[in-house]
Scaffold this active site. Structure first.
Site, mmCIF file in Angstrom:
data_model
loop_
_atom_site.group_PDB
_atom_site.id
_atom_site.type_symbol
_atom_site.label_atom_id
_atom_site.label_comp_id
_atom_site.label_asym_id
_atom_site.label_seq_id
_atom_site.Cartn_x
_atom_site.Cartn_y
_atom_site.Cartn_z
ATOM 1 N N LYS A 100 3.517 -8.679 -2.463
ATOM 2 C CA LYS A 100 3.741 -8.507 -1.031
ATOM 3 C C LYS A 100 3.249 -9.775 -0.345
ATOM 4 C CE LYS A 100 4.768 -3.919 -0.699
ATOM 5 N NZ LYS A 100 5.825 -3.306 0.119
ATOM 6 N N LYS B 95 15.009 3.420 -2.070
ATOM 7 C CA LYS B 95 13.914 4.386 -2.003
ATOM 8 C C LYS B 95 14.499 5.721 -1.529
ATOM 9 C CE LYS B 95 10.332 1.043 -0.627
ATOM 10 N NZ LYS B 95 11.054 -0.215 -0.371
#
Length: 339
Positions: A148, A256
């Site tokens: 990230k 997702k």
């Protein structure tokens, strides 16, 4: 059929940092469908600030399902815009149909004969903390690392990535980065060019969602494959999905189910993407092991080759007991353990 739900608060072992903030706790809801002495369980896990639905809307629809579960099972399109609830209902119903044993998609995975390759996720923190996470993942056997980025400073992040590349070339370690929309459009291409010098696999969502033409230009000019994630949120109809893919033309989608329309919504994304030669991989969404288990079982029969983002079940101190375990860089289902 009787339906009810339970609210549950997951606690992170360590703060989970993203460019949108740091998470200490995570609220989820478990939808239970009871019929014939069997119980199917599905997880509803929206994330405030990212999911379109609010906690209040989630509980409203869960209450509606509890009043008449058959209606929503027969007409799941009523939940098209409420992704996390649709995912919970779909998986609870699949679980119930398969005997209430949390085996939604029986396969070589659920029989313990095969695993799923997964990436090792590095959360945002200070440089020392991120380096420690990287070392731990590499020592554990991960060969695909996802970082990230977008919070500790681009130059420091470049240094971290370069430190990995100095020791491991792209043939040994696959590197992915996820910007979560942190780059400004006028600086994104130059940053991507610098990242590309480090032989990365891809970058997720370099600029904020909703800027289709700017993202399309990036995808056309980029030297580094771009994957869409947040860009897919709230795009629910087939026509909208086709338009987005045809305008932006990304290299990959990151799917997702809790965020992108449940299993059915993601199946539609996959069909449309593959028709356009767009690759994809699936990732969990900070669900507990209930949701992670369902996503892993859904992914495996699709014969995926790339590393999936399915290792987040280890993040919580009070996760639900599960047959899932990480062995090296693979997620496995241990039949000797029960849900």
């Amino acid at each position: 059929m009787i339906a009810h739900y339970k609210k549950y608060e997951l606690k992170f072992k360590r703060p989970a940092g993203t460019s949108r903030g740091v998470y200490q706790i995570r609220t989820v809801w478990y939808l239970l469908l009871n019929e014939g002495g069997k119980t199917g369980v599905g997880e509803c896990a929206p994330l405030p600030g990212l999911s379109k639905e609010t906690p209040e809307q989630v509980e409203h629809f869960l209450n509606e399902i509890c009043l008449n579960p058959e209606e929503y099972i027969q007409h799941p399109e009523k939940l098209t815009a409420i992704s996390s609830v649709r995912f919970a209902l779909e998986t609870a119903w699949l679980d119930l149909q398969n005997g209430g044993k949390q085996q939604l998609f029986p396969s070589a995975f659920t029989s313990g004969k095969a695993g799923i390759p997964i990436n090792g996720l590095i959360w945002m923190g200070d440089v020392a903390d991120m380096q420690r996470q990287i070392d731990e993942k590499l020592e554990s056997g991960f060969r695909c690392i996802k970082l990230k980025i977008g919070a500790v400073g681009f130059e420091k992040e470049i240094e971290l990535l370069k430190a990995i590349r100095d020791k491991h070339d792209a043939a040994a370690i696959t590197l992915r980065v996820d910007a979560n929309g942190a780059f400004m459009p006028d600086e994104a291409l130059e940053k991507i060019r610098r990242l590309a010098e480090l032989d990365l696999h891809s970058i997720e969502q370099p600029i904020a969602a909703g800027q289709w033409m700017k993202m399309a230009r990036l995808c056309k000019e980029t030297p580094l494959p771009i994957a869409l994630d947040e860009e897919l949120i709230g795009i629910n109809t087939k026509e909208e999905k086709e338009q987005l893919l045809d305008v932006i033309r990304p290299e990959f989608l990151v799917l997702k189910p809790s965020l992108h329309g449940g299993l059915s919504g993601c199946d539609e994304w996959i069909a449309l993407a593959e028709k356009r030669n767009i690759g994809w991989w699936a990732t969990s969404y900070l669900e507990s092991n209930i949701g992670l288990n369902a996503i892993a079982q859904w992914v495996f029969p699709k014969k995926v080759k790339m590393h999936q983002g399915l290792g987040t079940g280890q993040l919580f101190t009070n996760n639900i007991e599960s047959p899932l375990e990480v062995r090296g860089e693979e997620l496995w289902y241990d039949q000797g353990k029960t849900v």
